[in-house]
Write an enzyme that holds these catalytic residues in place. Structure first.
Site, PDB file in Angstrom:
ATOM      1  N   LEU A  63      28.536 112.899 -87.342  1.00 17.00           N
ATOM      2  CA  LEU A  63      27.929 112.931 -88.652  1.00 17.00           C
ATOM      3  C   LEU A  63      26.290 112.735 -88.046  1.00 17.00           C
ATOM      4  O   LEU A  63      26.065 112.143 -87.073  1.00 17.00           O
ATOM      5  CB  LEU A  63      28.047 111.419 -89.538  1.00 17.00           C
ATOM      6  CG  LEU A  63      29.355 111.289 -90.094  1.00 17.00           C
ATOM      7  CD1 LEU A  63      29.598 109.976 -90.646  1.00 17.00           C
ATOM      8  CD2 LEU A  63      29.716 112.481 -90.930  1.00 17.00           C
ATOM      9  N   LYS A  73      29.098 101.136 -81.070  1.00 14.02           N
ATOM     10  CA  LYS A  73      29.129  99.817 -81.861  1.00 14.02           C
ATOM     11  C   LYS A  73      30.364  99.935 -82.697  1.00 14.02           C
ATOM     12  O   LYS A  73      31.220  98.921 -83.188  1.00 14.02           O
ATOM     13  CB  LYS A  73      27.819  99.672 -82.379  1.00 14.02           C
ATOM     14  CG  LYS A  73      26.780  99.066 -81.537  1.00 14.02           C
ATOM     15  CD  LYS A  73      25.682  98.387 -82.231  1.00 14.02           C
ATOM     16  CE  LYS A  73      24.591  97.849 -81.026  1.00 14.02           C
ATOM     17  NZ  LYS A  73      24.332  98.829 -79.976  1.00 14.02           N
ATOM     18  N   THR A 102      11.107  85.334 -92.969  1.00 12.94           N
ATOM     19  CA  THR A 102      10.556  86.850 -93.626  1.00 12.94           C
ATOM     20  C   THR A 102      10.947  86.867 -94.942  1.00 12.94           C
ATOM     21  O   THR A 102      10.676  88.145 -95.775  1.00 12.94           O
ATOM     22  CB  THR A 102      10.805  87.994 -92.623  1.00 12.94           C
ATOM     23  OG1 THR A 102      12.242  87.734 -92.243  1.00 12.94           O
ATOM     24  CG2 THR A 102       9.933  87.728 -91.202  1.00 12.94           C
ATOM     25  N   VAL A 104      10.291  85.421 -97.466  1.00  9.88           N
ATOM     26  CA  VAL A 104       9.227  85.040 -98.448  1.00  9.88           C
ATOM     27  C   VAL A 104       8.297  86.239 -98.471  1.00  9.88           C
ATOM     28  O   VAL A 104       7.976  86.481 -97.468  1.00  9.88           O
ATOM     29  CB  VAL A 104       8.709  83.787 -97.801  1.00  9.88           C
ATOM     30  CG1 VAL A 104       7.482  83.448 -98.910  1.00  9.88           C
ATOM     31  CG2 VAL A 104       9.561  82.555 -97.641  1.00  9.88           C
ATOM     32  N   ILE A 107       5.305  86.910 -95.906  1.00  7.49           N
ATOM     33  CA  ILE A 107       5.377  86.446 -94.642  1.00  7.49           C
ATOM     34  C   ILE A 107       5.910  87.681 -93.835  1.00  7.49           C
ATOM     35  O   ILE A 107       7.199  87.916 -94.117  1.00  7.49           O
ATOM     36  CB  ILE A 107       6.353  85.220 -94.530  1.00  7.49           C
ATOM     37  CG1 ILE A 107       5.611  84.155 -95.310  1.00  7.49           C
ATOM     38  CG2 ILE A 107       6.653  84.958 -93.032  1.00  7.49           C
ATOM     39  CD1 ILE A 107       6.287  82.648 -95.230  1.00  7.49           C
ATOM     40  N   ARG A 184      15.641 105.561-110.140  1.00  7.20           N
ATOM     41  CA  ARG A 184      16.941 106.431-109.262  1.00  7.20           C
ATOM     42  C   ARG A 184      18.079 105.851-110.178  1.00  7.20           C
ATOM     43  O   ARG A 184      19.331 106.400-109.890  1.00  7.20           O
ATOM     44  CB  ARG A 184      17.070 105.992-107.982  1.00  7.20           C
ATOM     45  CG  ARG A 184      15.844 106.597-107.147  1.00  7.20           C
ATOM     46  CD  ARG A 184      16.211 106.560-105.493  1.00  7.20           C
ATOM     47  NE  ARG A 184      16.885 105.373-105.123  1.00  7.20           N
ATOM     48  CZ  ARG A 184      16.312 104.371-104.772  1.00  7.20           C
ATOM     49  NH1 ARG A 184      14.954 104.092-104.730  1.00  7.20           N
ATOM     50  NH2 ARG A 184      16.831 103.387-103.976  1.00  7.20           N
ATOM     51  N   ASP A 191      12.796  94.769-107.354  1.00 11.16           N
ATOM     52  CA  ASP A 191      11.306  94.506-107.973  1.00 11.16           C
ATOM     53  C   ASP A 191      11.044  95.672-108.746  1.00 11.16           C
ATOM     54  O   ASP A 191      11.894  96.561-109.022  1.00 11.16           O
ATOM     55  CB  ASP A 191      10.210  94.304-106.780  1.00 11.16           C
ATOM     56  CG  ASP A 191      10.100  95.588-106.120  1.00 11.16           C
ATOM     57  OD1 ASP A 191      10.872  96.595-106.266  1.00 11.16           O
ATOM     58  OD2 ASP A 191       9.197  95.584-105.192  1.00 11.16           O
ATOM     59  N   ASP A 193       8.402  98.464-109.738  1.00  8.13           N
ATOM     60  CA  ASP A 193       7.438  99.421-109.142  1.00  8.13           C
ATOM     61  C   ASP A 193       6.710 100.250-110.080  1.00  8.13           C
ATOM     62  O   ASP A 193       7.319 101.247-110.588  1.00  8.13           O
ATOM     63  CB  ASP A 193       7.893 100.378-107.937  1.00  8.13           C
ATOM     64  CG  ASP A 193       8.495  99.631-106.862  1.00  8.13           C
ATOM     65  OD1 ASP A 193       7.951  98.776-106.243  1.00  8.13           O
ATOM     66  OD2 ASP A 193      10.100  99.626-106.890  1.00  8.13           O
ATOM     67  N   ASP A 255       4.875  95.237-109.324  1.00  8.42           N
ATOM     68  CA  ASP A 255       3.630  96.060-108.396  1.00  8.42           C
ATOM     69  C   ASP A 255       3.268  96.965-109.447  1.00  8.42           C
ATOM     70  O   ASP A 255       3.967  97.468-110.237  1.00  8.42           O
ATOM     71  CB  ASP A 255       4.133  96.489-107.200  1.00  8.42           C
ATOM     72  CG  ASP A 255       4.372  95.576-106.004  1.00  8.42           C
ATOM     73  OD1 ASP A 255       4.015  94.316-106.282  1.00  8.42           O
ATOM     74  OD2 ASP A 255       4.993  96.045-105.012  1.00  8.42           O
TER      75      ASP A 255
HETATM   76  P1  8DG Z   1      14.668  97.832-104.501  1.00  5.08           P
HETATM   77  O1  8DG Z   1      13.573  97.509-104.779  1.00  5.08           O
HETATM   78  O2  8DG Z   1      15.988  97.837-105.702  1.00  5.08           O
HETATM   79  O3  8DG Z   1      15.226  96.919-103.446  1.00  5.08           O
HETATM   80  O4  8DG Z   1      14.966  99.213-103.921  1.00  5.08           O
HETATM   81  P2  8DG Z   1      13.596 100.405-103.957  1.00  5.08           P
HETATM   82  O5  8DG Z   1      12.780 100.373-105.207  1.00  5.08           O
HETATM   83  O6  8DG Z   1      14.232 101.784-103.721  1.00  5.08           O
HETATM   84  O7  8DG Z   1      12.863 100.065-102.862  1.00  5.08           O
HETATM   85  P3  8DG Z   1      11.203  99.474-102.632  1.00  5.08           P
HETATM   86  O8  8DG Z   1      11.039  98.973-101.428  1.00  5.08           O
HETATM   87  O9  8DG Z   1      10.705  98.621-103.987  1.00  5.08           O
HETATM   88  O10 8DG Z   1      10.362 100.784-102.472  1.00  5.08           O
HETATM   89  C1  8DG Z   1      10.170 101.456-103.439  1.00  5.08           C
HETATM   90  C2  8DG Z   1       9.837 102.909-103.014  1.00  5.08           C
HETATM   91  O11 8DG Z   1       8.638 103.307-102.141  1.00  5.08           O
HETATM   92  C3  8DG Z   1      11.095 103.431-102.163  1.00  5.08           C
HETATM   93  O12 8DG Z   1      12.418 103.836-102.873  1.00  5.08           O
HETATM   94  C4  8DG Z   1      10.338 104.490-101.323  1.00  5.08           C
HETATM   95  C5  8DG Z   1       8.996 104.274-101.052  1.00  5.08           C
HETATM   96  N1  8DG Z   1       8.628 103.510 -99.913  1.00  5.08           N
HETATM   97  C6  8DG Z   1       8.948 104.390 -98.534  1.00  5.08           C
HETATM   98  N2  8DG Z   1       8.681 103.416 -97.486  1.00  5.08           N
HETATM   99  C7  8DG Z   1       8.048 102.289 -98.185  1.00  5.08           C
HETATM  100  C8  8DG Z   1       7.621 100.838 -97.538  1.00  5.08           C
HETATM  101  O13 8DG Z   1       7.726 100.929 -96.168  1.00  5.08           O
HETATM  102  N3  8DG Z   1       7.265 100.118 -98.260  1.00  5.08           N
HETATM  103  C9  8DG Z   1       7.535 100.248 -99.676  1.00  5.08           C
HETATM  104  N4  8DG Z   1       7.029  99.373-100.482  1.00  5.08           N
HETATM  105  N5  8DG Z   1       7.778 101.254-100.132  1.00  5.08           N
HETATM  106  C10 8DG Z   1       8.339 102.285 -99.500  1.00  5.08           C
HETATM  107  O14 8DG Z   1       9.455 105.355 -98.596  1.00  5.08           O
HETATM  108 CA    CA Z   2      11.702  98.473-106.035  1.00  3.19          CA
HETATM  109 CA    CA Z   3       8.599  97.535-104.448  1.00  3.89          CA
END
Ligand code: 8DG
Ligand code: CA
Ligand code: CA
Length: 333
Positions: A63, A73, A102, A104, A107, A184, A191, A193, A255
């Site tokens: 892959l 591993k 980490t 938190v 942090i 998605r 969180d 965004d 955010d």
């Molecule tokens: P989640 O919150 O449900 O855990 O998943 P997510 O929404 O996919 O992840 P996220 O950590 O909230 O980040 C949102 C998007 O931002 C992520 O899908 C792609 C983009 N992103 C990166 N790299 C990084 C990074 O290093 N930090 C952050 N905050 N976002 C990133 O491609």
């Molecule tokens: Ca997110």
């Molecule tokens: Ca985020």
């Protein structure tokens, strides 16, 4: 940033994904080796979407993204049911402490290291030493349990409608898009965004004072209606904080980014992710002679210097320019 999930239980390679994710977290937080971190994350992403059970390291190596070390591993895990490397990591109390701290928000690995050096090795201990923490970290600690809970899709839909209602009343032309795993199509998210723009707000006429007030006004409106309950940080284009739908719901990480109109779609693409998909997209851009980031898509000339950003009016435009078949948000990992 939300915690990375390994995969769901329906994935036939779930257990490999679990231990590789754990190794990824270890490289990110403890050794701070970002290359190894990326290698493990890449392997998790490949295995998480592989439809059948991998039965040997050799099979895994075929892959894309799985090299000899990870294949070994997988063999060790298949043969012994465990990994010596992970056992060693687990038995080292410093690692465990750093990983715990980490969790938190605010942090990072460096702060966690320094706390552990001072003898603070658990969340419980940390609660007695909030004098060592910034405002962001204190709020993160206060809502530690809530922030670790996943947010059901339906709750984000409700939060989205509150945000839309409040902000459209402020200015009907504001455009609001919640990105990340929610966009998605995931059933739950770590969180929220949120990206916001306005047609009158473009990068060539950035009036810093005006811009600053704009985000501040947005946050104030959301506080007034009772949605936003905490501010971790507030800059001119980025708010990090928390919201709460009502007394029945936990406090959630929210955010909000204020984006110039001409950069909106590159930004939406970036913050929709997944991060693995973003990597794939950037690599493809380079192959096609472009450079792509969260702000713009720019052609790279023969000299290697990026030119002026191309004009973009939708996410589809970005795919089109790069000659990349369009993928709906739900198809982006
Ligand atoms: P989640 O919150 O449900 O855990 O998943 P997510 O929404 O996919 O992840 P996220 O950590 O909230 O980040 C949102 C998007 O931002 C992520 O899908 C792609 C983009 N992103 C990166 N790299 C990084 C990074 O290093 N930090 C952050 N905050 N976002 C990133 O491609
Ligand atoms: Ca997110
Ligand atoms: Ca985020």
């Amino acid at each position: 940033m939300g915690k990375r999930k390994a995969s769901d239980d329906t994935n036939p390679n779930h257990d490999f994904c679990e231990f590789l994710s754990e190794l990824a977290e270890y490289e990110k937080n403890v050794t701070r080796d970002i290359h190894r971190y990326s290698a493990y994350r890449k392997a998790v992403s490949v295995l998480a979407s592989h439809p059948t059970r991998i039965t040997s390291g050799d099979e895994a190596r075929k892959l894309k993204g799985i090299g000899e070390k990870i294949a070994k591993k997988i063999d060790e895990f298949l043969q012994t049911g465990k990994l010596r490397k992970l056992e060693a990591i687990h038995s080292d109390s410093t690692n465990a402490a750093i990983n715990e701290l980490t969790r938190v928000t605010g942090i990072g690995p460096a702060k966690a290291h320094s706390l552990v050096k001072e003898g603070i090795t658990s969340i419980e201990e940390l609660r007695k030493h909030t004098d060592k923490l910034t405002h962001h970290q204190i709020v993160g600690l206060r809502h530690f349990e809530d922030f670790e809970k996943k947010i059901p899709r339906q709750e984000i839909e409700q939060i989205e409608s509150v945000i839309n209602k409040e902000l459209k009343a402020m200015d009907h032309d504001l455009k609001i898009t919640i990105c990340g795993s929610y966009r998605r199509g995931k059933a739950e998210s770590g969180d929220i965004d949120t990206l916001i723009t306005h047609p009158n707000f473009t990068s060539d006429k950035v009036d810093k004072k005006h811009k600053n007030n704009m985000l501040k006004n947005i946050v104030t409106a959301l506080e007034k209606c009772g949605l936003v309950t905490e501010t971790l940080s507030l800059g001119e284009s980025k708010f990090m904080g928390a919201c709460k739908l009502d007394l029945e719901h936990p406090t959630r990480r929210l955010d909000i980014r204020l984006i110039p109109y001409d950069q909106y779609y590159c930004c939406i693409l970036y913050f929709t992710g997944s991060d693995m998909f973003n990597k794939e997209m950037r690599t493809h851009a380079l192959e096609k002679g472009f450079t792509l980031n969260e702000y713009a898509l720019r052609p790279v000339g023969v000299t290697g210097v990026p030119g002026e950003p191309v004009e973009i009016h939708s996410e589809e435009d970005i795919f089109d320019y790069m000659d990349f078949p369009y993928k709906k948000p739900e198809e982006r990992g």
